[in-house]
Design an enzyme around this catalytic site. Structure first.
Site, PDB file in Angstrom:
ATOM      1  N   SER A 160       0.737  -1.155   0.071  1.00  0.00           N
ATOM      2  CA  SER A 160       0.069   0.421   0.138  1.00  0.00           C
ATOM      3  C   SER A 160       0.959   1.478  -0.103  1.00  0.00           C
ATOM      4  O   SER A 160       0.313   2.211  -0.309  1.00  0.00           O
ATOM      5  CB  SER A 160      -0.784   0.000   0.892  1.00  0.00           C
ATOM      6  OG  SER A 160      -0.238  -0.219   2.215  1.00  0.00           O
ATOM      7  N   LYS A 198       0.311   4.886   6.738  1.00  0.00           N
ATOM      8  CA  LYS A 198       0.262   6.375   5.799  1.00  0.00           C
ATOM      9  C   LYS A 198       0.517   7.045   5.575  1.00  0.00           C
ATOM     10  O   LYS A 198       1.340   6.778   6.598  1.00  0.00           O
ATOM     11  CB  LYS A 198      -1.585   5.832   5.850  1.00  0.00           C
ATOM     12  CG  LYS A 198      -2.089   4.491   5.676  1.00  0.00           C
ATOM     13  CD  LYS A 198      -1.606   3.762   4.643  1.00  0.00           C
ATOM     14  CE  LYS A 198      -2.887   2.318   4.766  1.00  0.00           C
ATOM     15  NZ  LYS A 198      -2.056   1.420   3.662  1.00  0.00           N
TER      16      LYS A 198
END
Length: 234
Positions: free
Chosen positions: A65, A108
Site C-alpha cells: 500500500s 500511511k
C-alpha cells in the site's frame, strides 16, 4: 616427632590454607563475574524495552500500500517522540492505530489536516483550507464538480505515487471528507491498491492514536536511509 617434622606439617597446613583461600577467592570472583553479567544483561534489556516502548517503533511493512516509497518486507523505525515537539504535517508518513481495530498498527501518509475538507475527484486530491464553510453533506455535487471554488484550495502533490489514481469507479474517486479537529486524513502512496481513509468505517486518524513518525529504513541494507517527503509542497 622431630622439630623438622613439625616444620613440615606446619608448612603443609599453610599451603593447604593458602589453597583454600585462593579457591574461595576464585569462587568469589566467578560469582561476582556472573552477577556482573546478569546485571549488565538486565540493564541492556531494560534499556531496550524502554526504547522500543517509549522512543522508537519497529515495523515490518506487510503490504504494497505504500509502494514505491516503502516496499513489502522492508523494515523501518518510527520515532515515537516526533510529535511531542511538533504538529504532524501534510505528507508525513505515520504509524498509527487503525481506527477500525486499534489492535493493529497501520502506516500511511498524512494528506488532510485538522479542519480541512479533502476532495478526491478526477484522479486528483484537493484540500480546502480549515475554517472554510463547505456545508454538511459529504456528497455535495458542487464540491466535487468545482473543488477550486473556495479561496486557498490547493491541488495536492502526488509526484511520489507510482501510478495515477484510477477514475474508473466514480463511487470510489468522487469523494468529500471533512476532517475533524485534532484528526488527520491519510492515504497510501499506492492509491489504487491501498485500504485507507477512503474506505474505513472511521475515516480519520485521531492525533492521540498516532504512534510515531516513520523516519528510518534499516532493511534491506542496500536501502538504508531516511524516509521522508522530498517535495516542497507543505
Amino acid at each position: 616427632m622431630s622439630d623438622r617434622d613439625y616444620k613440615i606439617t606446619d608448612n603443609e597446613d599453610k599451603k593447604t590454607s593458602k589453597k583454600r583461600k585462593k579457591k574461595k577467592e576464585e569462587e568469589k570472583t566467578i560469582k561476582q563475574t556472573i552477577i556482573e553479567y546478569v546485571v549488565t544483561i538486565a540493564v541492556v534489556l531494560g534499556i531496550g524495552l524502554f526504547v522500543m516502548n517509549f522512543v522508537i517503533v519497529n515495523a515490518e511493512i506487510p503490504s504494497g500500500s505504500m509502494e514505491n516509497t516503502i516496499m513489502p518486507g522492508e523494515r523501518i523505525f518510527g520515532n515515537r517522540l516526533a510529535y511531542n515537539f511538533k504538529d504532524p504535517e501534510r505528507y508525513d508518513i505515520i504509524i498509527f492505530k487503525y481506527p477500525d481495530d486499534e489492535s493493529q498498527l497501520f502506516i500511511k501518509r498524512i494528506i488532510g489536516l485538522p479542519g480541512e475538507t479533502v476532495i478526491i475527484t478526477g484522479g486528483k486530491v484537493y484540500a480546502v483550507p480549515a475554517g472554510t464553510d463547505t456545508g454538511d453533506e459529504s456528497d455535495d455535487p458542487l464540491l466535487i464538480e468545482n473543488p477550486m471554488m473556495y479561496d486557498g484550495t490547493k491541488v495536492l502533490d502526488d509526484s511520489y505515487i507510482p501510478e495515477p489514481m484510477s477514475t474508473n469507479d466514480p463511487a470510489k474517486t468522487d469523494l468529500v471528507f471533512r476532517v475533524p479537529e485534532d484528526s488527520y486524513f491519510v492515504l497510501g502512496d499506492n492509491r489504487n491498491h491501498s485500504r485507507d481513509s477512503r474506505y474505513w468505517n472511521n475515516s480519520f486518524v485521531a492525533r492521540d492514536k498516532i504512534v510515531g513518525e516513520a523516519g528510518f529504513r534499516y532493511w534491506p541494507i542496500t536501502k538504508i536511509g531516511i524516509i521522508g517527503y522530498d517535495g516542497d509542497d507543505r
